[in-house]
Design an enzyme around this catalytic site. Structure first.
Site, short mmCIF file in Angstrom:
data_model
loop_
_atom_site.label_atom_id
_atom_site.label_comp_id
_atom_site.label_asym_id
_atom_site.label_seq_id
_atom_site.Cartn_x
_atom_site.Cartn_y
_atom_site.Cartn_z
NE ARG A 53 62.72 35.28 71.26
CZ ARG A 53 63.83 35.29 71.31
NH1 ARG A 53 65.06 34.62 70.95
NH2 ARG A 53 63.06 33.75 72.49
CE1 TYR A 105 71.20 59.65 65.18
CE2 TYR A 105 71.05 58.11 66.78
CZ TYR A 105 70.52 59.12 65.87
OH TYR A 105 69.17 58.93 66.04
CG ASP A 178 76.51 55.04 61.78
OD1 ASP A 178 76.01 55.29 60.57
OD2 ASP A 178 76.16 56.05 63.04
CE LYS A 203 67.69 58.39 61.03
NZ LYS A 203 68.99 58.22 61.76
#
Ligand SMILES: *Cc1c(COP(=O)(O)O)cnc(C)c1O
Length: 380
Positions: A53, A105, A178, A203
């Site tokens: 983690r 978004y 972003d 993407k």
């Protein structure tokens, strides 16, 4: 390990930094699936890895590559773009103020408003086509995060990163961009003054539609960044080593893919811009786009592979055209090698600001004449 800052993005990407596995001399990195790492007899972790983690060697190669591409100090990969975005907002405290965009978004905007409500954080939204309106919203000392997305989904309006960075500087807020649609091939926000860059690596960065992942790159290795890293670890927002490996493979062709998508998107935008059955083509590369000048200033080598078209005849007509397309596949998401089309208002649902006559196109790397022909037969 390559530390040469003069290498171009193409070279960095093609070689994924050119790291060679020290034990086997393998050029292609192995997938390190190990959850845990052995302590030395002196009780130390000599290689810095402790537990899955916290950090992973497969992810780390990707993170070094991303930090270099975006000219940042450090980078982390996370389980998704949403994981990356939410990790930054989770650093906020009750009473803090955030400025974001009215058009951005959809899923981030929706989550942010709910999150802010629950935790006593105030949010103001500005019109991405009017950067001056952002200036009035900043509350020095109280605004902690300014979130911009450029080009913005799904109108592809561009926000002037350098201009916003100037406005934000000295206010005590952090500017996060972003940059999913621009990719580090076209725009490097940190060079323009941003503090943090976020990508949905689902993407373009991966580009093959088979990995869900997110990325954050920071301009400063500071206390805030350690907090973000801590959130990834404590919330378990980690990418699996196999997905990190797939992403490391997919990203090697990023430059070629993005350039081809940009070229084809521009050709499609120009071809249909004056079509009598179309209201407008939304693409920052077109001279009539409201934010074309900003795009020209901060996008290098292309205007992205995404465009939207508004059709005369409203929703029924837009949906009918989507149904008639054969090469463009009707699906959400974007940035893959195959072209996609989406009736955006349908997926955003209630409260959407997207006109119902709009189709959003993700232009892949197919032959552009085939793509134009497909749209022509659907519109005819
Ligand atoms: C897809 C997307 C996200 C969310 O990323 P996921 O990987 O789907 O979680 C965030 N921002 C933009 C601009 C996106 O296109």
């Amino acid at each position: 390990m390559s530390k040469d800052k003069n290498l171009s993005p193409q070279t960095l990407l093609a070689q994924a930094l050119g790291w060679v596995d020290r034990k086997t001399s393998a050029l292609i990195p192995p997938i390190y699936n190990s959850v845990t790492y052995e302590r030395g007899p002196d009780n130390s972790y000599s290689n810095g890895f402790i537990y899955s983690r916290n950090a992973n060697p497969t992810s780390q190669q990707l993170e070094r590559l991303l930090a270099e591409l975006e000219t940042g100090k450090d980078a982390i990969v996370l389980a998704s773009g949403m994981s990356a975005a939410t990790a930054t907002f989770m650093t906020l405290k009750s009473g803090d103020h955030v400025v974001a965009q009215s058009v951005m978004y959809w899923a981030i905007k929706k989550w942010l408003i709910g999150f802010a409500n629950q935790w006593g954080i105030s949010v103001d939204l500005f019109d991405p086509e009017d950067t001056t309106s952002l200036k009035k919203l900043i509350r020095p000392g109280e605004t902690k995060l300014v979130w911009i997305e450029t080009p913005a989904n799904p109108t592809f309006s561009c926000v002037d990163i350098a201009e916003v960075a100037k406005i934000v500087k000295g206010s005590g807020a952090r500017l996060c961009v972003d940059s999913t649609i621009a990719t580090p091939i076209l725009t490097r926000p940190i060079e323009l003054g941003a503090d943090v860059v976020m990508h949905s690596a689902t993407k373009y960065l991966n580009g093959h539609g088979d990995v869900t992942a997110g990325v954050l790159i920071t301009a400063h290795d500071d206390e805030w960044w350690r907090q973000v890293r801590g959130i990834r670890s404590s919330h378990g927002k980690i990418l699996s080593p196999s997905d990190a490996w797939l992403l490391l493979r997919g990203i090697r062709t990023l430059d070629l893919r993005v350039r081809q998508s940009c070229k084809s998107a521009m050709a499609i935008a120009k071809h249909f811009d004056s079509n009598s059955k179309i209201i407008e083509v939304l693409y920052p590369g077109l001279g009539n786009s409201l934010t074309h000048d900003i795009a020209s200033k901060q996008m290098e080598g292309g205007f992205g592979g995404m465009l939207s078209i508004r059709f005369k005849g409203g929703q029924p007509r837009a949906v009918e055209i989507a149904a008639k397309l054969k090469i463009f596949k009707r699906a959400t998401s974007f940035g893959g090698v195959e072209s996609l089309v989406e009736h955006r208002a349908s997926i955003e649902g209630e409260g959407t600001l997207v006109p119902d006559d709009l189709l959003r196109f993700s232009v892949g790397i197919e032959n552009v004449d085939d793509l134009i022909g497909d749209l022509e037969q659907a519109i005819a």
